[in-house]
Structures are given as C-alpha cells and as structure tokens.
Design a protein around this motif. Structure first.
Motif, PDB file in Angstrom:
ATOM      1  N   ARG A  46       0.822  -1.207   0.000  1.00  0.00           N
ATOM      2  CA  ARG A  46       0.000   0.000   0.000  1.00  0.00           C
ATOM      3  C   ARG A  46       0.863   1.266   0.000  1.00  0.00           C
ATOM      4  NH1 ARG A  46      -5.043  -0.968   4.230  1.00  0.00           N
ATOM      5  NH2 ARG A  46      -5.910  -2.847   3.230  1.00  0.00           N
ATOM      6  N   ARG A  47       2.074   1.140   0.516  1.00  0.00           N
ATOM      7  CA  ARG A  47       2.925   2.325   0.648  1.00  0.00           C
ATOM      8  C   ARG A  47       3.225   2.998  -0.690  1.00  0.00           C
ATOM      9  NH1 ARG A  47       7.337   0.050   5.123  1.00  0.00           N
ATOM     10  NH2 ARG A  47       5.813  -0.270   6.820  1.00  0.00           N
ATOM     11  N   PRO A  48       3.641   2.244  -1.723  1.00  0.00           N
ATOM     12  CA  PRO A  48       3.869   2.935  -2.998  1.00  0.00           C
ATOM     13  C   PRO A  48       2.595   3.529  -3.592  1.00  0.00           C
ATOM     14  CG  PRO A  48       4.070   0.545  -3.259  1.00  0.00           C
ATOM     15  CD  PRO A  48       4.039   0.823  -1.794  1.00  0.00           C
ATOM     16  N   LEU A  49       1.431   2.935  -3.314  1.00  0.00           N
ATOM     17  CA  LEU A  49       0.177   3.526  -3.773  1.00  0.00           C
ATOM     18  C   LEU A  49      -0.051   4.870  -3.102  1.00  0.00           C
ATOM     19  CD1 LEU A  49      -2.215   0.423  -3.852  1.00  0.00           C
ATOM     20  CD2 LEU A  49      -1.415   1.740  -5.824  1.00  0.00           C
ATOM     21  N   TRP A  50       0.219   4.912  -1.784  1.00  0.00           N
ATOM     22  CA  TRP A  50       0.103   6.175  -1.062  1.00  0.00           C
ATOM     23  C   TRP A  50       1.085   7.203  -1.618  1.00  0.00           C
ATOM     24  CZ3 TRP A  50      -3.905   7.566   1.386  1.00  0.00           C
ATOM     25  CH2 TRP A  50      -4.648   6.689   2.166  1.00  0.00           C
ATOM     26  N   LEU A  51       2.321   6.750  -1.865  1.00  0.00           N
ATOM     27  CA  LEU A  51       3.341   7.660  -2.395  1.00  0.00           C
ATOM     28  C   LEU A  51       2.898   8.240  -3.734  1.00  0.00           C
ATOM     29  CD1 LEU A  51       6.140   8.932  -2.322  1.00  0.00           C
ATOM     30  CD2 LEU A  51       7.050   6.839  -3.369  1.00  0.00           C
ATOM     31  N   GLY A  52       2.371   7.373  -4.610  1.00  0.00           N
ATOM     32  CA  GLY A  52       1.895   7.862  -5.903  1.00  0.00           C
ATOM     33  C   GLY A  52       0.758   8.847  -5.758  1.00  0.00           C
ATOM     34  N   VAL A 120       1.427  -5.453 -12.283  1.00  0.00           N
ATOM     35  CA  VAL A 120       2.572  -4.917 -11.549  1.00  0.00           C
ATOM     36  C   VAL A 120       3.024  -5.892 -10.476  1.00  0.00           C
ATOM     37  CG1 VAL A 120       3.283  -3.123  -9.934  1.00  0.00           C
ATOM     38  CG2 VAL A 120       2.060  -2.504 -12.016  1.00  0.00           C
ATOM     39  N   ILE A 121       2.062  -6.432  -9.714  1.00  0.00           N
ATOM     40  CA  ILE A 121       2.394  -7.338  -8.618  1.00  0.00           C
ATOM     41  C   ILE A 121       2.984  -8.639  -9.148  1.00  0.00           C
ATOM     42  CG2 ILE A 121       1.419  -8.711  -6.727  1.00  0.00           C
ATOM     43  CD1 ILE A 121      -0.515  -6.467  -6.190  1.00  0.00           C
ATOM     44  N   ALA A 122       2.532  -9.073 -10.335  1.00  0.00           N
ATOM     45  CA  ALA A 122       3.020 -10.323 -10.905  1.00  0.00           C
ATOM     46  C   ALA A 122       4.502 -10.244 -11.262  1.00  0.00           C
ATOM     47  CB  ALA A 122       2.207 -10.693 -12.135  1.00  0.00           C
ATOM     48  N   GLY A 123       4.984  -9.063 -11.599  1.00  0.00           N
ATOM     49  CA  GLY A 123       6.399  -8.904 -11.930  1.00  0.00           C
ATOM     50  C   GLY A 123       7.145  -8.244 -10.790  1.00  0.00           C
ATOM     51  N   LEU A 129       7.838   0.996  -8.098  1.00  0.00           N
ATOM     52  CA  LEU A 129       7.659   2.059  -9.095  1.00  0.00           C
ATOM     53  C   LEU A 129       6.336   1.884  -9.831  1.00  0.00           C
ATOM     54  CD1 LEU A 129       8.753   4.484 -10.630  1.00  0.00           C
ATOM     55  CD2 LEU A 129       9.937   2.894 -12.183  1.00  0.00           C
ATOM     56  N   GLY A 130       6.015   0.624 -10.159  1.00  0.00           N
ATOM     57  CA  GLY A 130       4.761   0.368 -10.857  1.00  0.00           C
ATOM     58  C   GLY A 130       3.548   0.712 -10.017  1.00  0.00           C
ATOM     59  N   LEU A 131       3.569   0.342  -8.727  1.00  0.00           N
ATOM     60  CA  LEU A 131       2.439   0.644  -7.845  1.00  0.00           C
ATOM     61  C   LEU A 131       2.337   2.149  -7.586  1.00  0.00           C
ATOM     62  CD1 LEU A 131       2.662  -2.297  -5.286  1.00  0.00           C
ATOM     63  CD2 LEU A 131       0.878  -1.919  -6.994  1.00  0.00           C
ATOM     64  N   ALA A 132       3.505   2.799  -7.466  1.00  0.00           N
ATOM     65  CA  ALA A 132       3.486   4.251  -7.271  1.00  0.00           C
ATOM     66  C   ALA A 132       2.887   4.946  -8.488  1.00  0.00           C
ATOM     67  CB  ALA A 132       4.901   4.766  -7.005  1.00  0.00           C
ATOM     68  N   SER A 133       3.214   4.457  -9.680  1.00  0.00           N
ATOM     69  CA  SER A 133       2.641   5.022 -10.907  1.00  0.00           C
ATOM     70  C   SER A 133       1.136   4.805 -10.954  1.00  0.00           C
ATOM     71  CB  SER A 133       3.301   4.385 -12.136  1.00  0.00           C
ATOM     72  OG  SER A 133       4.689   4.641 -12.157  1.00  0.00           O
ATOM     73  N   LEU A 134       0.713   3.636 -10.491  1.00  0.00           N
ATOM     74  CA  LEU A 134      -0.714   3.337 -10.462  1.00  0.00           C
ATOM     75  C   LEU A 134      -1.442   4.273  -9.500  1.00  0.00           C
ATOM     76  CD1 LEU A 134      -2.999   1.491 -11.409  1.00  0.00           C
ATOM     77  CD2 LEU A 134      -2.395  -0.090  -9.566  1.00  0.00           C
ATOM     78  N   GLY A 135      -0.871   4.477  -8.315  1.00  0.00           N
ATOM     79  CA  GLY A 135      -1.469   5.414  -7.364  1.00  0.00           C
ATOM     80  C   GLY A 135      -1.500   6.830  -7.909  1.00  0.00           C
ATOM     81  N   PHE A 136      -0.446   7.187  -8.639  1.00  0.00           N
ATOM     82  CA  PHE A 136      -0.371   8.531  -9.224  1.00  0.00           C
ATOM     83  C   PHE A 136      -1.477   8.742 -10.247  1.00  0.00           C
ATOM     84  CE2 PHE A 136       1.019  11.493 -12.466  1.00  0.00           C
ATOM     85  CZ  PHE A 136       1.491  12.569 -11.723  1.00  0.00           C
ATOM     86  N   THR A 137      -1.604   7.809 -11.200  1.00  0.00           N
ATOM     87  CA  THR A 137      -2.593   7.996 -12.268  1.00  0.00           C
ATOM     88  C   THR A 137      -4.025   7.957 -11.738  1.00  0.00           C
ATOM     89  OG1 THR A 137      -2.490   5.608 -12.722  1.00  0.00           O
ATOM     90  CG2 THR A 137      -1.098   7.040 -14.054  1.00  0.00           C
ATOM     91  N   SER A 138      -4.266   7.161 -10.693  1.00  0.00           N
ATOM     92  CA  SER A 138      -5.630   7.054 -10.161  1.00  0.00           C
ATOM     93  C   SER A 138      -6.080   8.357  -9.501  1.00  0.00           C
ATOM     94  CB  SER A 138      -5.725   5.905  -9.163  1.00  0.00           C
ATOM     95  OG  SER A 138      -4.904   6.134  -8.043  1.00  0.00           O
TER      96      SER A 138
END
Length: 290
Positions: A46-52, A120-123, A129-138
């Motif tokens: 959840r942390r990279p999602l928050w960061l994004g 993102v989670i699969a790789g 970085l992928g999760l942060a990008s996802l949080g950013f775009t959302s």
C-alpha cells in the motif's frame, strides 16, 4: 441591465467546493478499491500507492500553477478568455457526466486499475515504481480535471473566493478519507458519488448559463429576451439563469443531454440484464438452415 449582472461569490465558492469534493471522493473510492485486496503480508504494497497519490496531489498543485500562469499571461483578453476557458470546461464536464452514468464508468474504469495492479504485482522488477505510478494515475486524473474546472470559476469571481470553496471541499474529502482508510468505515461510497454527481449536474447548468451570458456580453451570441419571464436578479447570480432564449435554451439542452445519458445508460443496463438472464434459444426456420 441584463448584461451587467454578476455571479454571487457564495455560489462560486459552493460550486468550487462541490467540484473538489466530487473529484476527491472518486479518487478515494479508486484508492480504497485498489488497497482492499492488499492485506496481511501484501499490506506493505500500500505504501507505494500512497506515495503515488501524494505525488499526484503535488502534480495537481503544479498543474494549477501552470494553468494560472498561462491565464494570467492572457489576462488582457478579459471576458473573451473567460468564454474560451468556460467552453472547454463545459465540454469536458459534459463528457465526464456522460461517462458517469454508464456501466464502463463503474466497472471497466476501476477494473482497468485492478488489471494494472495485478500485472505490476506479478512482476517483481519495478514493483514499487509500478504501484506508485498506479497510485499517481488514479489520483492525478481527478486532480487535473479539478484544476481545469476551477479555472473558469476563478475567471468569473477571482482566486480568493474559489480557494475558499476549495478549502471546504478539501476538508470534506480529507474527512471521508480518514473514515475510509484510518477507521475502516464502510461508507455508501457509490451513493455518495451519485448524489455528488447530481450536484455536479447543477454546477454544469450554472456554468452553461453563465458562459452563455459571457458569450452574449462579448457579442458571440445574440440576445433575445423573454419578456413574459421576469426573473429576479438572484437566479442569474446563483443559478446562471437569465431571461434570454439563448441562455434558457442552452441550459435545457445541457439538462437534456445529462438526462438522456442517464436514460440511455439505464436502457443499456436493462438490455444487458435481459441478454444475460434469458436462455439462448436454438435458431429456427431459414436462420437455422443458413
């Protein structure tokens, strides 16, 4: 004088607050949906999602500054600039309002974020970085729309009044976010989105009426007054409703567009339920032979 009427500052602040709350609430719903499956050992993701999401807020503030800088540089165009910006904002708002009622808005849009999350989670490489990008775009999509919509209000009533409404809307979003993420309260988020969506429809009608009024002031639209419709001054200040055929007609068209989008969406949902609920029958006659 009909052309000298201005929008009430309180109405502008209220509309600004509604826009911020509506867009912010959608960002909260998307983030909550993405984080709902990240529990136990996966909770650290959840942390990279928050960061994004936090970076998206910073990017939204930067977008606001860029928009304001551009519009300040073009301030010499006065009401002409207000008309153009308002037309752009209305066009985007009509598009979003149309999406809002359709199934793709509730399923495919959020499902696309979940699909990205699974990839993102699969790789393992670049997971954060992928999760942060996802949080950013959302979050940034909502932030960009908010920054755009508010420009028309700023040109109409000034930055101070709009920022007062923004502050109230931001506090309301922060309260909802605290209840959802910190206290794990199950709020009726979809119902809240629907209610705020209806309110945004009211903001749309006011923007259409106010923009029509501006277009008449600068001479881009003719003025045909409705003699038998003596409207008080407050209807123009609060609702953008002026006693002209152009203003009333365009607001009616905007309302018909929103209502029509809802009706078409509901009919599409009914057909979809009927198609999936009815058993498939074997073709007969010539169709069967073909």
């Amino acid at each position: 004088d009909l052309l000298s009427q201005q929008t009430a500052p309180a109405a502008v602040a209220t509309n600004a607050g509604l826009i911020v709350f509506r867009e912010g609430l959608e960002a909260v719903v998307i983030l909550a949906s993405l984080m709902s499956s990240l529990k136990g050992a996966s909770q650290r993701l959840r942390r990279p999602l928050w960061l994004g999401g936090l970076l998206a807020l910073a990017a939204t503030a930067l977008t606001w500054i860029v928009f304001r800088s551009i519009l300040t540089a073009l301030a010499r165009y006065g009401e002409l600039l207000e008309a153009v910006v308002s037309l752009i904002a209305i066009g985007v708002l009509l598009l979003i309002t149309n999406w809002f009622f359709h199934k793709i808005y509730w399923t495919d849009w959020i499902a696309s974020f979940h699909s990205q999350k699974r990839r993102v989670i699969a790789g393992e490489a670049g997971l954060w970085l992928g999760l942060a990008s996802l949080g950013f775009t959302s979050v940034y999509r909502e932030g960009f729309e908010t920054a755009l919509f508010l420009q028309a209000l700023v040109l109409d009533a000034g930055t101070g009044i709009v920022m007062a409404g923004v502050a109230v809307g931001a506090i309301a979003v922060a309260l909802v976010g605290f209840l959802v993420f910190r206290l794990q309260v199950n709020l009726p988020q979809k119902r809240m989105l629907i209610v705020t969506g209806v309110l945004i429809g009211g903001v749309l009608l006011m923007m259409v009426g106010t923009t029509t009024h501006v277009l008449q002031v600068i001479g881009w639209l003719p003025i045909h007054t409705i003699a038998w419709l003596p409207l008080p001054v407050w209807t123009g200040m609060w609702l953008g409703l002026y006693a002209t055929w152009e203003g009333v007609g365009l607001q009616a068209l905007a309302a018909a567009f929103v209502i029509g989008s809802y009706v078409l969406a509901e009919n599409a949902k009914a057909r979809d339920r009927a198609d999936h609920g009815a058993p498939r029958q074997r073709p007969t006659g010539e169709a069967a032979q073909g």
